[in-house]
Design a protein around this motif. Structure first.
Motif, short mmCIF file in Angstrom:
data_model
loop_
_atom_site.label_atom_id
_atom_site.label_comp_id
_atom_site.label_asym_id
_atom_site.label_seq_id
_atom_site.Cartn_x
_atom_site.Cartn_y
_atom_site.Cartn_z
N MET A 1 0.85 -1.20 0.00
CA MET A 1 0.00 0.00 0.00
C MET A 1 0.88 1.24 0.00
N ASN A 2 0.40 2.29 -0.66
CA ASN A 2 1.13 3.55 -0.70
C ASN A 2 0.16 4.69 -0.41
N ILE A 3 0.40 5.43 0.67
CA ILE A 3 -0.41 6.59 1.00
C ILE A 3 0.29 7.85 0.49
N ILE A 4 -0.42 8.62 -0.32
CA ILE A 4 0.15 9.84 -0.91
C ILE A 4 -0.23 11.02 -0.02
N ASP A 95 -2.76 4.42 -3.06
CA ASP A 95 -4.05 3.86 -2.65
C ASP A 95 -4.96 4.86 -1.95
N ALA A 96 -4.39 5.96 -1.43
CA ALA A 96 -5.18 6.98 -0.74
C ALA A 96 -4.40 8.29 -0.76
N PHE A 97 -5.11 9.40 -0.55
CA PHE A 97 -4.48 10.71 -0.60
C PHE A 97 -4.89 11.53 0.61
N GLY A 286 -17.47 9.60 -1.63
CA GLY A 286 -18.03 9.63 -2.98
C GLY A 286 -16.96 9.51 -4.05
N THR A 287 -15.69 9.66 -3.67
CA THR A 287 -14.60 9.50 -4.63
C THR A 287 -14.28 8.02 -4.79
N SER A 288 -13.70 7.65 -5.93
CA SER A 288 -13.45 6.25 -6.25
C SER A 288 -12.31 5.66 -5.43
N LYS A 289 -11.52 6.50 -4.80
CA LYS A 289 -10.45 6.06 -3.90
C LYS A 289 -10.45 6.99 -2.68
N PRO A 290 -9.90 6.54 -1.54
CA PRO A 290 -9.93 7.35 -0.32
C PRO A 290 -9.18 8.68 -0.44
N VAL A 291 -9.89 9.76 -0.12
CA VAL A 291 -9.30 11.10 -0.07
C VAL A 291 -9.64 11.68 1.30
N ILE A 292 -8.62 12.11 2.04
CA ILE A 292 -8.80 12.63 3.39
C ILE A 292 -8.40 14.10 3.45
N LYS A 293 -9.31 14.93 3.97
CA LYS A 293 -9.02 16.36 4.16
C LYS A 293 -8.64 16.58 5.63
N ALA A 294 -7.36 16.81 5.88
CA ALA A 294 -6.90 17.12 7.23
C ALA A 294 -7.19 18.58 7.55
N HIS A 295 -7.30 18.89 8.83
CA HIS A 295 -7.57 20.25 9.27
C HIS A 295 -6.41 21.17 8.86
N GLY A 296 -6.72 22.38 8.47
CA GLY A 296 -5.69 23.32 8.01
C GLY A 296 -4.59 23.60 9.02
N GLN A 309 -5.93 7.12 9.25
CA GLN A 309 -7.33 7.06 8.80
C GLN A 309 -7.39 6.62 7.34
N ALA A 310 -6.52 7.19 6.49
CA ALA A 310 -6.46 6.82 5.08
C ALA A 310 -6.09 5.34 4.93
N TYR A 311 -5.19 4.89 5.76
CA TYR A 311 -4.74 3.48 5.75
C TYR A 311 -5.91 2.56 6.09
N GLN A 312 -6.64 2.89 7.15
CA GLN A 312 -7.78 2.07 7.57
C GLN A 312 -8.90 2.11 6.53
#
Length: 333
Positions: A1-4, A95-97, A286-296, A309-312
Protein backbone atom coordinates in the motif's frame (compact mmCIF):
# COMPACT_ATOMS: atom_id res chain seq x y z
CA UNK A 1 0.00 0.00 0.00
CA UNK A 2 1.13 3.55 -0.70
CA UNK A 3 -0.41 6.59 1.00
CA UNK A 4 0.15 9.84 -0.91
CA UNK A 5 0.54 12.93 1.28
CA UNK A 6 0.46 16.57 0.18
CA UNK A 7 3.61 17.90 1.87
CA UNK A 8 2.63 21.54 1.36
CA UNK A 9 -1.00 21.54 2.43
CA UNK A 10 -1.91 23.33 5.65
CA UNK A 11 -0.60 26.06 7.91
CA UNK A 12 2.28 24.02 9.33
CA UNK A 13 3.67 22.50 6.15
CA UNK A 14 6.04 20.99 5.40
CA UNK A 15 7.59 20.37 8.86
CA UNK A 16 4.54 18.94 10.65
CA UNK A 17 3.58 16.93 7.56
CA UNK A 18 7.04 15.36 7.45
CA UNK A 19 7.00 14.55 11.17
CA UNK A 20 3.56 12.96 10.93
CA UNK A 21 4.56 10.97 7.85
CA UNK A 22 7.74 9.65 9.49
CA UNK A 23 5.74 8.48 12.51
CA UNK A 24 3.14 6.84 10.26
CA UNK A 25 5.84 5.04 8.28
CA UNK A 26 7.25 3.67 11.51
CA UNK A 27 3.91 2.48 12.90
CA UNK A 28 1.89 1.42 9.84
CA UNK A 29 2.55 -1.27 7.27
CA UNK A 30 2.51 1.06 4.29
CA UNK A 31 4.69 3.13 2.01
CA UNK A 32 4.26 6.90 2.16
CA UNK A 33 4.97 9.36 -0.64
CA UNK A 34 5.38 13.06 0.12
CA UNK A 35 4.38 15.31 -2.77
CA UNK A 36 5.87 18.78 -3.13
CA UNK A 37 9.05 20.72 -3.81
CA UNK A 38 11.68 18.01 -3.29
CA UNK A 39 14.50 20.42 -2.44
CA UNK A 40 12.40 22.20 0.22
CA UNK A 41 11.25 18.90 1.74
CA UNK A 42 14.82 17.62 2.08
CA UNK A 43 16.08 20.95 3.40
CA UNK A 44 13.34 21.13 6.03
CA UNK A 45 14.08 17.58 7.17
CA UNK A 46 17.81 18.24 7.36
CA UNK A 47 17.39 21.49 9.32
CA UNK A 48 15.21 19.66 11.87
CA UNK A 49 17.34 16.51 12.05
CA UNK A 50 14.59 14.27 10.67
CA UNK A 51 15.53 11.10 8.81
CA UNK A 52 13.23 10.81 5.78
CA UNK A 53 15.13 8.02 4.03
CA UNK A 54 12.16 5.68 4.53
CA UNK A 55 9.79 8.04 2.69
CA UNK A 56 9.28 8.47 -1.03
CA UNK A 57 9.18 11.94 -2.58
CA UNK A 58 7.38 13.07 -5.75
CA UNK A 59 8.35 16.54 -6.92
CA UNK A 60 5.65 19.14 -7.50
CA UNK A 61 6.70 22.64 -8.44
CA UNK A 62 3.89 24.76 -6.95
CA UNK A 63 1.26 24.97 -4.22
CA UNK A 64 -2.39 25.94 -4.60
CA UNK A 65 -3.17 28.63 -2.03
CA UNK A 66 -6.36 28.96 -0.02
CA UNK A 67 -7.11 32.31 -1.70
CA UNK A 68 -6.97 30.85 -5.22
CA UNK A 69 -10.03 29.62 -7.11
CA UNK A 70 -10.58 25.89 -6.45
CA UNK A 71 -10.80 25.20 -10.20
CA UNK A 72 -7.16 26.27 -10.56
CA UNK A 73 -6.23 22.74 -9.49
CA UNK A 74 -7.28 21.56 -12.96
CA UNK A 75 -6.25 24.73 -14.79
CA UNK A 76 -3.33 27.03 -13.98
CA UNK A 77 -2.09 25.05 -10.96
CA UNK A 78 -2.18 21.55 -12.40
CA UNK A 79 1.46 21.19 -11.27
CA UNK A 80 0.70 21.94 -7.60
CA UNK A 81 1.34 19.38 -4.88
CA UNK A 82 -2.36 18.61 -4.42
CA UNK A 83 -3.00 18.09 -8.14
CA UNK A 84 0.11 15.94 -8.65
CA UNK A 85 -0.81 13.79 -5.65
CA UNK A 86 -4.35 13.28 -6.91
CA UNK A 87 -3.09 12.40 -10.39
CA UNK A 88 -0.88 9.75 -8.79
CA UNK A 89 -3.94 8.35 -7.01
CA UNK A 90 -5.99 8.35 -10.22
CA UNK A 91 -3.14 6.62 -12.08
CA UNK A 92 -2.95 3.83 -9.47
CA UNK A 93 0.42 5.00 -8.14
CA UNK A 94 -1.09 5.11 -4.66
CA UNK A 95 -4.05 3.86 -2.65
CA UNK A 96 -5.18 6.98 -0.74
CA UNK A 97 -4.48 10.71 -0.60
CA UNK A 98 -4.16 13.09 2.37
CA UNK A 99 -4.01 16.89 2.31
CA UNK A 100 -4.58 19.80 4.69
CA UNK A 101 -4.73 22.26 1.80
CA UNK A 102 -7.62 24.18 0.21
CA UNK A 103 -10.94 22.44 0.87
CA UNK A 104 -12.47 23.77 -2.33
CA UNK A 105 -9.55 22.57 -4.44
CA UNK A 106 -9.68 19.17 -2.74
CA UNK A 107 -13.37 18.78 -3.64
CA UNK A 108 -12.75 19.84 -7.25
CA UNK A 109 -9.70 17.58 -7.53
CA UNK A 110 -11.50 14.65 -5.96
CA UNK A 111 -14.38 15.09 -8.39
CA UNK A 112 -12.50 15.71 -11.63
CA UNK A 113 -9.08 14.08 -11.11
CA UNK A 114 -9.69 11.12 -8.81
CA UNK A 115 -13.30 10.83 -10.10
CA UNK A 116 -16.46 9.82 -8.26
CA UNK A 117 -17.89 6.37 -7.62
CA UNK A 118 -20.14 5.40 -10.53
CA UNK A 119 -23.62 6.81 -9.96
CA UNK A 120 -22.64 9.24 -7.18
CA UNK A 121 -24.09 12.71 -7.82
CA UNK A 122 -21.76 14.71 -5.54
CA UNK A 123 -18.90 13.95 -3.16
CA UNK A 124 -19.41 15.10 0.44
CA UNK A 125 -17.09 16.23 3.22
CA UNK A 126 -17.71 14.02 6.23
CA UNK A 127 -15.99 14.92 9.53
CA UNK A 128 -16.28 12.61 12.53
CA UNK A 129 -17.32 14.53 15.66
CA UNK A 130 -17.33 13.68 19.38
CA UNK A 131 -20.41 13.14 21.57
CA UNK A 132 -21.06 12.13 25.17
CA UNK A 133 -21.02 8.48 24.03
CA UNK A 134 -19.55 7.52 20.64
CA UNK A 135 -18.46 9.73 17.68
CA UNK A 136 -20.78 10.44 14.78
CA UNK A 137 -20.24 11.40 11.15
CA UNK A 138 -21.69 14.61 9.73
CA UNK A 139 -22.17 14.92 5.98
CA UNK A 140 -22.21 17.05 3.97
CA UNK A 141 -20.17 19.54 5.98
CA UNK A 142 -19.85 22.22 3.33
CA UNK A 143 -18.91 20.87 -0.09
CA UNK A 144 -22.43 21.25 -1.54
CA UNK A 145 -24.84 23.99 -0.54
CA UNK A 146 -27.47 23.41 -3.24
CA UNK A 147 -28.68 19.83 -2.83
CA UNK A 148 -31.34 17.41 -4.02
CA UNK A 149 -32.90 14.60 -1.95
CA UNK A 150 -31.15 11.84 -3.88
CA UNK A 151 -27.77 13.39 -2.96
CA UNK A 152 -28.56 13.16 0.75
CA UNK A 153 -29.76 9.61 0.21
CA UNK A 154 -26.40 8.66 -1.30
CA UNK A 155 -24.51 10.38 1.51
CA UNK A 156 -26.56 8.39 4.03
CA UNK A 157 -25.50 5.17 2.30
CA UNK A 158 -21.83 6.20 2.18
CA UNK A 159 -21.79 7.49 5.76
CA UNK A 160 -23.31 4.24 7.00
CA UNK A 161 -20.73 2.17 5.11
CA UNK A 162 -17.88 4.29 6.49
CA UNK A 163 -19.01 4.11 10.12
CA UNK A 164 -19.42 0.35 9.83
CA UNK A 165 -16.18 -0.34 7.97
CA UNK A 166 -13.81 2.12 9.64
CA UNK A 167 -15.37 3.03 13.00
CA UNK A 168 -16.66 -0.46 13.75
CA UNK A 169 -20.33 0.45 14.32
CA UNK A 170 -22.24 -2.76 13.59
CA UNK A 171 -25.53 -1.14 12.60
CA UNK A 172 -25.05 2.65 12.21
CA UNK A 173 -28.08 4.76 13.13
CA UNK A 174 -28.51 7.24 10.29
CA UNK A 175 -30.52 10.39 11.00
CA UNK A 176 -31.57 13.46 9.03
CA UNK A 177 -30.79 16.93 10.44
CA UNK A 178 -34.05 18.82 10.81
CA UNK A 179 -35.91 21.39 12.91
CA UNK A 180 -38.15 18.77 14.49
CA UNK A 181 -38.53 15.02 14.94
CA UNK A 182 -41.83 14.75 13.06
CA UNK A 183 -41.80 13.28 9.55
CA UNK A 184 -43.54 16.36 8.14
CA UNK A 185 -41.00 18.88 9.50
CA UNK A 186 -38.57 20.86 7.40
CA UNK A 187 -38.37 22.21 3.88
CA UNK A 188 -39.25 20.25 0.76
CA UNK A 189 -35.64 18.98 0.74
CA UNK A 190 -35.94 17.36 4.18
CA UNK A 191 -39.49 16.06 3.62
CA UNK A 192 -38.58 14.37 0.33
CA UNK A 193 -35.26 13.08 1.70
CA UNK A 194 -37.08 11.53 4.64
CA UNK A 195 -39.30 9.58 2.22
CA UNK A 196 -36.27 8.31 0.31
CA UNK A 197 -34.34 7.31 3.43
CA UNK A 198 -37.25 5.24 4.70
CA UNK A 199 -36.92 3.08 1.57
CA UNK A 200 -33.11 2.91 1.61
CA UNK A 201 -31.29 -0.24 2.85
CA UNK A 202 -29.78 1.48 5.90
CA UNK A 203 -30.77 1.78 9.56
CA UNK A 204 -32.70 5.05 9.29
CA UNK A 205 -33.60 6.57 12.66
CA UNK A 206 -35.65 9.55 11.47
CA UNK A 207 -35.07 13.25 12.04
CA UNK A 208 -32.66 14.66 14.61
CA UNK A 209 -32.49 18.19 16.02
CA UNK A 210 -29.12 19.86 16.45
CA UNK A 211 -29.41 19.94 20.25
CA UNK A 212 -29.55 16.14 20.39
CA UNK A 213 -26.43 15.42 18.33
CA UNK A 214 -23.97 15.86 21.25
CA UNK A 215 -25.81 13.13 23.18
CA UNK A 216 -24.80 10.49 20.63
CA UNK A 217 -28.24 9.56 19.30
CA UNK A 218 -26.93 9.36 15.73
CA UNK A 219 -23.97 7.52 14.22
CA UNK A 220 -24.48 9.38 10.93
CA UNK A 221 -26.16 12.76 10.51
CA UNK A 222 -27.12 13.75 6.97
CA UNK A 223 -27.67 17.38 5.93
CA UNK A 224 -27.28 19.67 2.95
CA UNK A 225 -23.85 21.35 2.90
CA UNK A 226 -25.14 24.72 4.08
CA UNK A 227 -26.82 23.28 7.17
CA UNK A 228 -23.98 20.84 7.77
CA UNK A 229 -21.29 23.51 7.66
CA UNK A 230 -23.18 25.66 10.17
CA UNK A 231 -23.56 22.64 12.46
CA UNK A 232 -19.85 21.88 12.15
CA UNK A 233 -18.69 25.44 12.87
CA UNK A 234 -21.01 25.77 15.87
CA UNK A 235 -19.86 22.38 17.15
CA UNK A 236 -16.20 23.40 16.88
CA UNK A 237 -16.87 26.79 18.47
CA UNK A 238 -18.78 25.34 21.42
CA UNK A 239 -16.00 22.83 22.01
CA UNK A 240 -13.44 25.62 22.28
CA UNK A 241 -15.78 27.70 24.44
CA UNK A 242 -16.42 24.89 26.92
CA UNK A 243 -12.73 24.00 27.20
CA UNK A 244 -11.72 27.63 27.71
CA UNK A 245 -14.41 28.31 30.31
CA UNK A 246 -13.68 25.12 32.21
CA UNK A 247 -9.97 25.89 32.28
CA UNK A 248 -10.74 29.42 33.50
CA UNK A 249 -12.88 28.13 36.37
CA UNK A 250 -10.27 25.62 37.47
CA UNK A 251 -7.42 28.13 37.37
CA UNK A 252 -9.16 30.93 39.32
CA UNK A 253 -8.04 31.15 42.94
CA UNK A 254 -5.90 28.85 45.10
CA UNK A 255 -8.76 26.53 46.10
CA UNK A 256 -9.77 25.98 42.47
CA UNK A 257 -6.17 25.28 41.48
CA UNK A 258 -5.79 22.70 44.23
CA UNK A 259 -9.05 21.07 43.19
CA UNK A 260 -7.87 21.11 39.58
CA UNK A 261 -4.93 18.87 40.50
CA UNK A 262 -7.38 16.12 41.46
CA UNK A 263 -9.37 16.64 38.25
CA UNK A 264 -6.41 16.97 35.89
CA UNK A 265 -6.63 13.42 34.54
CA UNK A 266 -10.34 13.72 33.80
CA UNK A 267 -9.90 17.18 32.29
CA UNK A 268 -7.20 15.87 29.93
CA UNK A 269 -9.46 12.98 28.90
CA UNK A 270 -12.31 15.43 28.22
CA UNK A 271 -10.05 17.71 26.19
CA UNK A 272 -8.84 14.72 24.18
CA UNK A 273 -12.42 13.84 23.23
CA UNK A 274 -12.88 17.36 21.83
CA UNK A 275 -9.59 17.31 19.91
CA UNK A 276 -10.07 17.09 16.12
CA UNK A 277 -6.55 15.72 15.72
CA UNK A 278 -7.61 12.48 17.41
CA UNK A 279 -9.88 11.67 14.45
CA UNK A 280 -7.39 12.60 11.73
CA UNK A 281 -9.41 14.39 9.09
CA UNK A 282 -12.63 14.47 7.09
CA UNK A 283 -12.99 11.87 4.35
CA UNK A 284 -14.33 13.13 1.03
CA UNK A 285 -16.97 10.44 0.55
CA UNK A 286 -18.03 9.63 -2.98
CA UNK A 287 -14.60 9.50 -4.63
CA UNK A 288 -13.45 6.25 -6.25
CA UNK A 289 -10.45 6.06 -3.90
CA UNK A 290 -9.93 7.35 -0.32
CA UNK A 291 -9.30 11.10 -0.07
CA UNK A 292 -8.80 12.63 3.39
CA UNK A 293 -9.02 16.36 4.16
CA UNK A 294 -6.90 17.12 7.23
CA UNK A 295 -7.57 20.25 9.27
CA UNK A 296 -5.69 23.32 8.01
CA UNK A 297 -3.93 23.82 11.35
CA UNK A 298 -2.93 20.16 11.72
CA UNK A 299 0.23 19.35 13.67
CA UNK A 300 2.33 16.17 13.37
CA UNK A 301 -0.11 14.20 15.52
CA UNK A 302 -3.07 15.21 13.36
CA UNK A 303 -1.20 14.34 10.15
CA UNK A 304 -0.26 10.96 11.59
CA UNK A 305 -3.90 10.26 12.46
CA UNK A 306 -5.05 11.43 9.01
CA UNK A 307 -2.59 9.02 7.37
CA UNK A 308 -3.72 6.26 9.74
CA UNK A 309 -7.33 7.06 8.80
CA UNK A 310 -6.46 6.82 5.08
CA UNK A 311 -4.74 3.48 5.75
CA UNK A 312 -7.78 2.07 7.57
CA UNK A 313 -10.15 3.45 4.92
CA UNK A 314 -8.19 1.65 2.20
CA UNK A 315 -8.21 -1.68 4.04
CA UNK A 316 -11.87 -1.51 5.07
CA UNK A 317 -13.47 -2.15 1.69
CA UNK A 318 -15.95 0.65 2.47
CA UNK A 319 -15.75 2.15 -1.03
CA UNK A 320 -16.63 -1.21 -2.56
CA UNK A 321 -19.63 -1.42 -0.21
CA UNK A 322 -20.72 2.13 -1.11
CA UNK A 323 -20.45 1.30 -4.79
CA UNK A 324 -22.49 -1.88 -4.40
CA UNK A 325 -25.36 -0.35 -2.43
CA UNK A 326 -25.61 2.82 -4.52
CA UNK A 327 -25.76 0.66 -7.64
CA UNK A 328 -28.61 -1.38 -6.17
CA UNK A 329 -30.78 1.45 -4.81
CA UNK A 330 -33.59 1.95 -7.30
CA UNK A 331 -34.76 5.28 -5.91
CA UNK A 332 -31.54 7.06 -6.82
CA UNK A 333 -32.25 9.18 -9.87
Amino acid sequence: MNIIVDAFGGDNAPLEVIKGAVRAKGELDTDITLVGDEEKIKKCAEENNIDISSLRIRHAATVIEICEAPTEIIKGKSDCSMAVGMKMLADDEGDAFVSAGSTGALVVGGTFIVKRIKGVKRAALAPVLPTSTTPFMLLDAGANTDCRPEMLQQWAIMGSAYMKGIMGVEKPNVMLANIGAEETKGRDLEIETYKLLKETPINFGGNVEARDLPTGVADVCVADGYTGNMLLKLYEGMGKFISRELKGMLMTGLTSKIGALFLLKKFKAFKKRLDYSEYGGSPLLGTSKPVIKAHGSSDAKAFYNAIRQAYQFTLSGAIEEMTRVIGEVKTVK
